[in-house]
Scaffold this active site. Structure first.
Site, PDB file in Angstrom:
ATOM      1  N   ASP A  52       0.845  -1.189   0.000  1.00  0.00           N
ATOM      2  CA  ASP A  52       0.000   0.000   0.000  1.00  0.00           C
ATOM      3  C   ASP A  52       0.883   1.241   0.000  1.00  0.00           C
ATOM      4  O   ASP A  52       1.990   1.214  -0.533  1.00  0.00           O
ATOM      5  CB  ASP A  52      -0.931  -0.034   1.232  1.00  0.00           C
ATOM      6  N   HIS A 102      -3.936   6.097   3.493  1.00  0.00           N
ATOM      7  CA  HIS A 102      -4.624   4.887   3.041  1.00  0.00           C
ATOM      8  C   HIS A 102      -4.003   3.623   3.646  1.00  0.00           C
ATOM      9  O   HIS A 102      -4.705   2.769   4.215  1.00  0.00           O
ATOM     10  CB  HIS A 102      -4.572   4.840   1.514  1.00  0.00           C
ATOM     11  N   ASN A 127     -13.841   0.095  -6.973  1.00  0.00           N
ATOM     12  CA  ASN A 127     -14.951   1.006  -6.663  1.00  0.00           C
ATOM     13  C   ASN A 127     -15.554   1.661  -7.898  1.00  0.00           C
ATOM     14  O   ASN A 127     -16.015   2.789  -7.845  1.00  0.00           O
ATOM     15  CB  ASN A 127     -14.468   2.132  -5.723  1.00  0.00           C
ATOM     16  N   SER A 175     -11.423  -0.840  -0.590  1.00  0.00           N
ATOM     17  CA  SER A 175     -10.125  -0.815   0.093  1.00  0.00           C
ATOM     18  C   SER A 175     -10.278  -1.106   1.575  1.00  0.00           C
ATOM     19  O   SER A 175      -9.380  -1.667   2.204  1.00  0.00           O
ATOM     20  CB  SER A 175      -9.460   0.557  -0.055  1.00  0.00           C
TER      21      SER A 175
END
Length: 319
Positions: A49, A86, A177, A244
């Site tokens: 990530d 994130h 998404n 996520s």
């Protein structure tokens, strides 16, 4: 390879200075009941990530190492600090410590290997992702969690994932998404759409399919992905929404399932066997498999079913 990989789009719903309870998503999948048996000790999850805030009080004891594959910090491989938020949020949902303050993750005693493959802007090169996967294989991790993706099917990325699965590593990826709320249409993101990965879609806290969650025939399971509270930058917390956020719920759940299954069978289970154990721990939802896959991940559904069968058998004997 062009710079086309990015964090799966997400929405910051709210930032919080303090939080002190089990997040609703963690509770919804039944993690608390499993903690009586295991909290995931001995399992390593690689988080590919934007890095992680290594000094966050809920995460600093869970991080066992890391590596930077991006251009951030002059490409220093030993600095995997998160400048986006994130990665820190994802890491917290997997394994935030059960320390009486802040949040607690699904598997609060697993070790986190932080592999920074996306920069502070949340984007990265396919080469960085592939290097991160290969490094995770070398480190013999149990699970790889990737809340990232792009529109392109890149053969080299697919091959790296296949290598990981061949080494009995569970690879968990966000479905994406780009959903339009119509279960009959296809939306594909990679690596989430590869058959070898465990593709995770999102539902809200009422277990209703999220409008933004991709629908396709590669979707495996769904987990909470709306208004998910977890660790964030500057020692704070935030509520975020997106597939996520659903993905780390499943990565953490698999950490717990692996411990339970290895103890139950007295041996190390293969990747297909562990996948089967995950699917056994799902609740059917009244929506198309293209929207929810095999269903909603719930860690104790198997035990509850066995107790119900036992109760029914006892009641029949009494009759």
């Amino acid at each position: 390879m062009k710079n086309k990989v990015h964090i799966i789009p997400f929405q910051v719903v709210e930032q919080l200075n303090q939080f002190n309870e089990v997040p609703q998503g963690v509770a919804l999948i039944g993690a608390e009941e499993v903690w009586k048996q295991t909290k995931g000790q001995g399992i390593t999850v690689a988080v590919l990530d934007t890095g992680c805030e290594v000094t966050h009080p809920d995460l600093q004891e869970r991080i066992i190492g890391g590596r930077n594959f991006t251009h951030d910090d002059q490409q220093n491989p030993d600095v995997y600090q998160d400048y986006n938020g994130h990665g820190t949020h994802v890491a917290g949902t997997i394994a935030a410590a059960h320390n009486g303050t802040g949040v607690v993750g699904v598997a609060p005693e697993v070790g986190l290997l932080i592999l920074k493959v996306l920069d502070g802007n949340g984007s990265g090169q396919y080469e960085w992702i592939i290097q991160g996967i290969n490094y995770a294989i070398e480190q013999k991790v149990d699970i790889i969690s990737m809340s990232l993706g792009g529109p392109s099917d890149v053969p080299e990325l697919h091959e790296a994932i296949q290598d990981a699965v061949d080494q009995n590593i569970l690879v968990v990826c966000a479905a994406g998404n780009e959903g339009d709320g119509e279960g009959s249409t296809d939306e594909f993101a990679y690596p989430g759409s590869y058959n070898e990965v465990i593709s995770v879609g999102a539902v809200d806290l009422e277990k209703r399919s999220s409008v933004f969650s991709n629908s396709n025939n590669e979707l495996d399971v769904v987990a909470p992905g709306e208004k998910i509270v977890s660790t964030y930058l500057n020692g704070k917390y935030a509520a975020l929404s997106g597939t996520s956020m659903a993905t780390p719920h499943v990565a953490g759940a698999l950490g717990l399932i692996k411990v339970l299954s290895n103890e139950m069978f007295g041996r190390e289970l293969t990747e297909p066997e562990l996948y089967a154990q995950l699917i056994r721990r799902t609740l059917p939802l009244n929506e198309s498999p293209r929207e929810v896959g095999n269903g909603f991940v719930h860690l104790t559904v198997v035990e509850k079913l066995l107790r119900e069968i036992q109760r029914q058998m006892t009641s029949e004997v009494i009759r």
